[in-house]
Design an enzyme around this catalytic site. Structure first.
Site, PDB file in Angstrom:
ATOM      1  N   SER A 194       0.996  -1.339  -0.004  1.00 18.07           N
ATOM      2  CA  SER A 194      -0.155   0.106  -0.001  1.00 18.07           C
ATOM      3  C   SER A 194       0.868   1.373   0.020  1.00 18.07           C
ATOM      4  O   SER A 194       0.365   2.377  -0.056  1.00 18.07           O
ATOM      5  CB  SER A 194      -1.099  -0.076   1.207  1.00 18.07           C
ATOM      6  OG  SER A 194      -0.123  -0.291   2.465  1.00 18.07           O
ATOM      7  N   HIS A 249      -2.517  -3.087  -5.898  1.00 13.98           N
ATOM      8  CA  HIS A 249      -2.978  -2.936  -4.587  1.00 13.98           C
ATOM      9  C   HIS A 249      -4.537  -2.908  -4.188  1.00 13.98           C
ATOM     10  O   HIS A 249      -5.306  -2.200  -4.853  1.00 13.98           O
ATOM     11  CB  HIS A 249      -2.726  -1.353  -4.090  1.00 13.98           C
ATOM     12  CG  HIS A 249      -3.025  -1.043  -2.708  1.00 13.98           C
ATOM     13  ND1 HIS A 249      -3.385   0.318  -2.447  1.00 13.98           N
ATOM     14  CD2 HIS A 249      -3.210  -1.669  -1.600  1.00 13.98           C
ATOM     15  CE1 HIS A 249      -3.526   0.309  -1.141  1.00 13.98           C
ATOM     16  NE2 HIS A 249      -3.490  -0.756  -0.793  1.00 13.98           N
ATOM     17  N   GLU A 282      -5.825  -0.502  -7.180  1.00 11.08           N
ATOM     18  CA  GLU A 282      -4.806   0.421  -7.626  1.00 11.08           C
ATOM     19  C   GLU A 282      -3.550  -0.424  -8.508  1.00 11.08           C
ATOM     20  O   GLU A 282      -3.139  -1.386  -7.941  1.00 11.08           O
ATOM     21  CB  GLU A 282      -3.802   1.184  -6.298  1.00 11.08           C
ATOM     22  CG  GLU A 282      -4.593   2.310  -5.968  1.00 11.08           C
ATOM     23  CD  GLU A 282      -4.111   3.213  -5.060  1.00 11.08           C
ATOM     24  OE1 GLU A 282      -3.937   4.220  -4.939  1.00 11.08           O
ATOM     25  OE2 GLU A 282      -3.220   2.527  -4.168  1.00 11.08           O
ATOM     26  N   ASN A 339      -3.780   5.798  -0.194  1.00 14.59           N
ATOM     27  CA  ASN A 339      -3.244   6.145   0.999  1.00 14.59           C
ATOM     28  C   ASN A 339      -2.202   7.244   1.344  1.00 14.59           C
ATOM     29  O   ASN A 339      -2.135   7.881   2.428  1.00 14.59           O
ATOM     30  CB  ASN A 339      -2.045   4.898   1.659  1.00 14.59           C
ATOM     31  CG  ASN A 339      -3.144   3.822   1.873  1.00 14.59           C
ATOM     32  OD1 ASN A 339      -4.146   3.753   2.785  1.00 14.59           O
ATOM     33  ND2 ASN A 339      -2.751   2.449   1.482  1.00 14.59           N
TER      34      ASN A 339
END
Length: 291
Positions: A119, A140, A152, A190
């Protein structure tokens, strides 16, 4: 390139969810972990979660049985090697991930694509430790994997177009949506989410509000489905801290400095739901704020 078989390294919260969605989508799955007990827990949880989908009418009993039959478990990393696509879903520590990829290399097929569910960690740097940086990507998934729609896709500096297009097709086959991110610390989700959580911890640390008031403020005032501290517990406070450290180290900006209270909770082993204590205490019938 056709992807028919998928190897998943790590049978924890993310790994079992990834195995779940791939098996339901018709892929043959090899799920690996160093712990036989972890593998047994993963299969039991996958069974339970697919059964929930059956009860809701989203999956038939026959589809459930077929999906579970597609998942094979193993404690031998070498068994993952012959698959078409490998997804590393181990703990968010770069040295652990690097060691996994180095141990995998002798067992891979020439065309196998390597990916990491990281992440936050540099895809280019992870890929450089392998023999196939052009066939390496960040892959991800969001937690919980069976529920969350987004994946992702992160290209390293050497990732080729065929690998990228192949993973785009895999995401479509899973019935999910891909977002392409550049290889910068923490990518898109994130990069935005973790500083918000970290700021919520600072708000608690500085006494601006308690756990309940902070979470209620974001749920009712910003229409978030979960408060930031409740979400941090769900993600795992150790994971939140690891991502904040990647952001702080990688971008060299003091605004990404992890809150000392977040560090203290991790040092205490209060990591959230997985340890039954974090910003909430989950040991009773109802979660109770710890501050």
């Amino acid at each position: 390139m056709d992807i028919n078989s998928v190897g998943i390294v790590g049978a924890g919260q993310m790994g079992n969810g990834i195995a779940h969605v791939f098996a339901l989508a018709g892929f043959n799955v090899v799920l690996n972990d160093i712990s036989e007990d972890a593998l047994k827990r993963a299969i039991a949880l996958i069974d339970k979660n697919i059964e929930r989908q059956v009860q809701r009418g989203k999956v038939t009993p026959e589809e459930k049985a077929a999906a579970l039959a597609r998942i094979k478990t193993t404690t031998r990393l070498a068994d993952v090697g012959p698959t078409d696509l490998v997804i590393e879903a181990a703990t968010e520590r770069e040295m652990v991930k690097q060691a996994i990829f180095e141990d995998l290399l002798p067992h891979l097929k020439p065309h196998t694509i390597l990916t990491s569910n990281t992440s936050s960690i540099s895809i280019t740097r992870l890929a450089s430790r392998t023999d196939r940086p052009e066939r390496f990507m960040g892959f991800h998934f969001m937690n919980p994997v069976p529920v969350m729609q987004l994946v992702e896709l992160i290209r390293g500096i050497a990732t080729d177009d065929e690998t990228y297009q192949t993973l785009l097709e895999v995401v479509k086959r899973l019935g999910k949506t891909a977002a392409s991110a550049e290889d910068f610390p923490a990518f898109i989700v994130n990069r935005i989410l973790m500083p918000m959580i970290n700021e919520a911890v600072y708000t608690l640390y500085e006494g601006v509000g308690n756990v309940k008031s902070i979470d209620e403020s974001l749920r009712l005032g910003a229409n978030h489905p979960m408060g930031p501290l409740e979400l941090a517990d769900f993600i795992g406070l150790d994971t939140c801290l690891a991502i904040m450290n990647v952001l702080h180290d990688g971008l060299a900006d003091t605004k990404y400095r992890p809150c000392p209270l977040l560090t203290k909770y991790v040092e205490a082993g209060w990591l959230g739901r997985k340890t039954q204590r974090g910003f909430y205490d989950y040991r009773g019938p109802v979660p109770v704020p710890t501050r």
